[in-house]
Write a protein that holds these residues in place. Structure first.
Motif, short mmCIF file in Angstrom:
data_model
loop_
_atom_site.label_atom_id
_atom_site.label_comp_id
_atom_site.label_asym_id
_atom_site.label_seq_id
_atom_site.Cartn_x
_atom_site.Cartn_y
_atom_site.Cartn_z
N GLN A 43 0.82 -1.22 0.00
CA GLN A 43 0.00 0.00 0.00
C GLN A 43 0.85 1.27 0.00
O GLN A 43 0.32 2.36 0.18
CB GLN A 43 -0.91 0.01 1.23
N ARG A 44 2.15 1.15 -0.22
CA ARG A 44 3.01 2.33 -0.07
C ARG A 44 2.66 3.44 -1.05
O ARG A 44 2.74 4.62 -0.72
CB ARG A 44 4.49 1.94 -0.24
N GLY A 100 20.63 3.53 2.54
CA GLY A 100 20.84 4.81 1.88
C GLY A 100 21.32 5.87 2.85
O GLY A 100 22.23 6.67 2.54
N PHE A 101 20.72 5.93 4.06
CA PHE A 101 21.16 6.86 5.08
C PHE A 101 22.62 6.59 5.46
O PHE A 101 23.41 7.51 5.65
CB PHE A 101 20.30 6.73 6.34
N LEU A 209 18.68 7.42 -2.81
CA LEU A 209 19.31 6.86 -1.62
C LEU A 209 18.46 7.03 -0.37
O LEU A 209 18.67 6.33 0.63
CB LEU A 209 20.67 7.52 -1.41
N THR A 210 17.51 7.96 -0.36
CA THR A 210 16.67 8.15 0.82
C THR A 210 15.46 7.24 0.83
O THR A 210 14.78 7.13 1.85
CB THR A 210 16.20 9.62 0.92
N ALA A 211 15.18 6.56 -0.29
CA ALA A 211 14.06 5.61 -0.33
C ALA A 211 14.49 4.29 0.30
O ALA A 211 15.65 3.88 0.22
CB ALA A 211 13.63 5.39 -1.78
N SER A 212 13.53 3.61 0.93
CA SER A 212 13.82 2.32 1.56
C SER A 212 14.00 1.24 0.50
O SER A 212 13.34 1.24 -0.53
CB SER A 212 12.68 1.92 2.50
N ILE A 213 14.91 0.31 0.78
CA ILE A 213 15.08 -0.87 -0.07
C ILE A 213 14.74 -2.10 0.76
O ILE A 213 14.49 -2.01 1.96
CB ILE A 213 16.50 -0.95 -0.65
N PHE A 214 14.74 -3.27 0.13
CA PHE A 214 14.33 -4.48 0.84
C PHE A 214 15.19 -4.75 2.07
O PHE A 214 14.69 -5.22 3.09
CB PHE A 214 14.38 -5.68 -0.11
N ALA A 215 16.49 -4.49 1.98
CA ALA A 215 17.38 -4.75 3.11
C ALA A 215 17.02 -3.93 4.34
O ALA A 215 17.35 -4.30 5.47
CB ALA A 215 18.83 -4.48 2.72
N ASP A 216 16.33 -2.78 4.14
CA ASP A 216 15.90 -1.94 5.26
C ASP A 216 14.66 -2.51 5.94
O ASP A 216 14.37 -2.17 7.09
CB ASP A 216 15.57 -0.52 4.78
N SER A 230 16.49 -7.68 -7.64
CA SER A 230 15.78 -6.54 -8.23
C SER A 230 16.72 -5.49 -8.81
O SER A 230 16.29 -4.61 -9.56
CB SER A 230 14.89 -5.87 -7.18
N GLY A 231 17.99 -5.54 -8.45
CA GLY A 231 18.95 -4.53 -8.92
C GLY A 231 18.94 -3.26 -8.11
O GLY A 231 19.61 -2.29 -8.47
N GLN A 232 18.20 -3.26 -6.98
CA GLN A 232 18.09 -2.05 -6.16
C GLN A 232 19.44 -1.61 -5.60
O GLN A 232 19.79 -0.44 -5.67
CB GLN A 232 17.13 -2.32 -4.99
N LYS A 233 20.19 -2.57 -5.05
CA LYS A 233 21.46 -2.19 -4.42
C LYS A 233 22.44 -1.65 -5.45
O LYS A 233 23.18 -0.70 -5.19
CB LYS A 233 22.06 -3.40 -3.70
N LYS A 234 22.43 -2.24 -6.64
CA LYS A 234 23.32 -1.77 -7.70
C LYS A 234 22.99 -0.34 -8.09
O LYS A 234 23.89 0.49 -8.32
CB LYS A 234 23.22 -2.70 -8.91
N ARG A 235 21.69 -0.02 -8.18
CA ARG A 235 21.28 1.35 -8.52
C ARG A 235 21.71 2.33 -7.43
O ARG A 235 22.15 3.45 -7.72
CB ARG A 235 19.76 1.41 -8.74
#
Length: 492
Positions: A43-44, A100-101, A209-216, A230-235
């Protein structure tokens, strides 16, 4: 063997899920139904700040959500915000850990993203004394005026050619130039390692970098796997690499700086000098290069995006409200006369309605609609509900500033609402929180306001503004929550 390894890998996820599914002993705030494992993550998009008023309408001013395995409380009323930011300020003034933080703060060595403690207090004290004090604000006035003079010259050339102006890029360049000269000792117009017009692109990198990723949001190994797929960390790493190169170049220029004139030192020079002397002086707080780069990151990203976005929204709202535009420009041009070759910060002291207009822009468009997230350091109660330790708290400044309980016609751009009002944006009135409040209030508030007010004064004194013809139809469709990139500028 492979099944056993898979089980070991997923064990933290299974244990955390089991813990979250157990009946809670807490009287938690109400909230929408949560799905197993992902909670309210699906629902984000619906829970975007500009849609979040429906949360308070359905569940009240304090709402409990869960993003993955991260418990989150969203506060959307003046009264609840006051409890968080004033009554329980000390218990709520830490920050959650996010990848990101961690990158932007250089392993939590800055003042904005780091957890509350000795380091965050020392870094904040340094910034206030060496950059944001009234004395420093007055000293750097000449930089703000010089950069605005240059802006007027550039816009005059566009006006003479009747060329549309990219408002966003123009104002991000203005603010970036001021912030870099004032806080970082770097003149972007003469800089060899970055193009002055690329400021907006660098700021956009930070937004990733301020958006949350799965690892968070999930147990570490499971989250990292999802980010890798998903390639999130690479981005994130790619975006950070560009920012880090810029910050490192700024730091290198200070490390080579040999000036002995103390009055010419900027904040980073002072920190470099402290770092070189600290081995002799002793003390428990030791500065490192990560502290320096964390401070550079805070000054550049925090200083540029907030002031520039406020100015963009101000011109946008004025274009959409011709009556307010006329009233503001009439006050400016009548008060100052129409033959001044340049305007200065002294001229701002004579303007009243203009300042109300700036306040109204900050109400409708707070630079950080959810402020920076906080995290509780102990168990507390908000509006009678339990909020356990290690809960992320989001203050919905956007919804609070548009609460019909406190604001008449809250979505209307109307500076007149402040004519007989004592409400201000300095953190003491909890229905208006563009800069936050309490221990983590934005330390650069006064400098940000100085940049915004002088910039808008120059834009509104020397030029008339409107939308290019081809933009008008699109503007009518998109509504009042979209700021146009292209605007038409004309000489007054």
């Amino acid at each position: 063997m492979s099944i056993f390894l898979c089980f070991i890998f997923l064990l933290p996820l299974i244990l955390t899920l089991w813990k979250n599914l157990k009946p809670s002993r807490w009287n938690l705030p109400p909230g929408p139904r949560k799905l197993p494992i992902i909670g309210n993550l699906h629902q984000r998009r619906e829970l975007n700040p500009r849609n979040r008023r429906y949360l308070s309408e359905m569940y009240g001013p304090v709402v409990h959500l869960r993003f993955g395995f991260v418990p989150t409380v969203v506060v959307s009323s003046k009264e609840a915000a006051e409890e968080v930011l004033k009554t329980h300020d000390l218990e709520c003034c830490s920050r959650p850990e996010k990848l990101g933080f961690k990158m932007l703060s250089y392993n939590y060595k800055d003042m904005g993203f780091t957890r509350y403690g000795v380091e965050s207090r020392e870094m904040r004290k340094l910034s206030v004394v060496e950059l944001f004090s009234p004395k420093k604000l007055q000293f750097f006035k000449y930089i703000r005026e010089e950069e605005n003079d240059l802006l007027v010259k550039k816009l005059s050339e566009s006006a003479s050619r009747l060329s549309p102006v990219n408002l966003k890029r123009t104002l991000y360049t203005l603010v970036g130039s001021i912030v870099c000269r004032t806080g970082l000792g770097t003149n972007l117009h003469e800089c060899e390692f970055v193009d002055e017009d690329s400021v907006v692109d660098l700021v956009k990198k930070s937004e990733l970098l301020t958006a949350s990723i799965f690892a968070d949001l999930f147990p570490v190994r499971a989250g990292e796997l999802m980010d890798w797929i998903s390639g999130q960390k690479k981005r994130l790493e790619s975006a950070f690499s560009e920012l880090d190169t810029f910050f490192q170049n700024i730091l290198d220029s200070h490390l080579k700086h040999e000036s002995t004139k103390i009055e010419s030192f900027d904040l980073i020079d002072v920190m470099v000098d402290m770092m070189r002397k600290q081995d002799k002086d002793g003390g428990s707080f030791k500065l490192t290069t990560d502290h320096l780069k964390g401070m550079i990151s805070d000054i550049f990203l925090g200083g540029v995006s907030t002031s520039a976005s406020t100015m963009v929204w101000a011109i946008t709202e004025l274009i959409r409200s011709p009556k307010v535009m006329k009233k503001v420009q009439d006050e400016i041009r009548t008060t100052l006369g129409d033959k001044k070759e340049r305007v200065t910060e002294e001229d701002l002291k004579q303007l009243h309605y203009f300042k109300l207009m700036v306040k109204e822009v900050l109400r409708l468009h707070p630079p950080a609609p959810l402020l920076l997230p906080r995290e509780t350091m102990s168990d507390i109660k908000i509006q009678g509900y339990d909020v356990p330790a290690k809960t992320q708290i989001l203050i919905n400044a956007y919804a609070i500033a548009r609460d019909p309980k406190h604001w008449k016609n809250p979505d209307e751009f109307n500076p007149d609402r402040f004519v007989d009002s004592s409400i201000d944006y300095k953190g003491l009135n909890f229905e208006l929180l563009p800069f936050g409040s309490g221990r983590r209030i934005c330390p650069g508030m006064a400098m940000g306001i100085a940049i915004v007010e002088l910039g808008l004064l120059n834009l509104l004194y020397f030029f008339d503004w409107g939308l290019p013809e081809k933009e008008k139809a699109d503007q009518a469709i998109t509504g009042n929550e979209v700021a146009p990139d292209l605007v038409q500028v004309l000489h007054h």
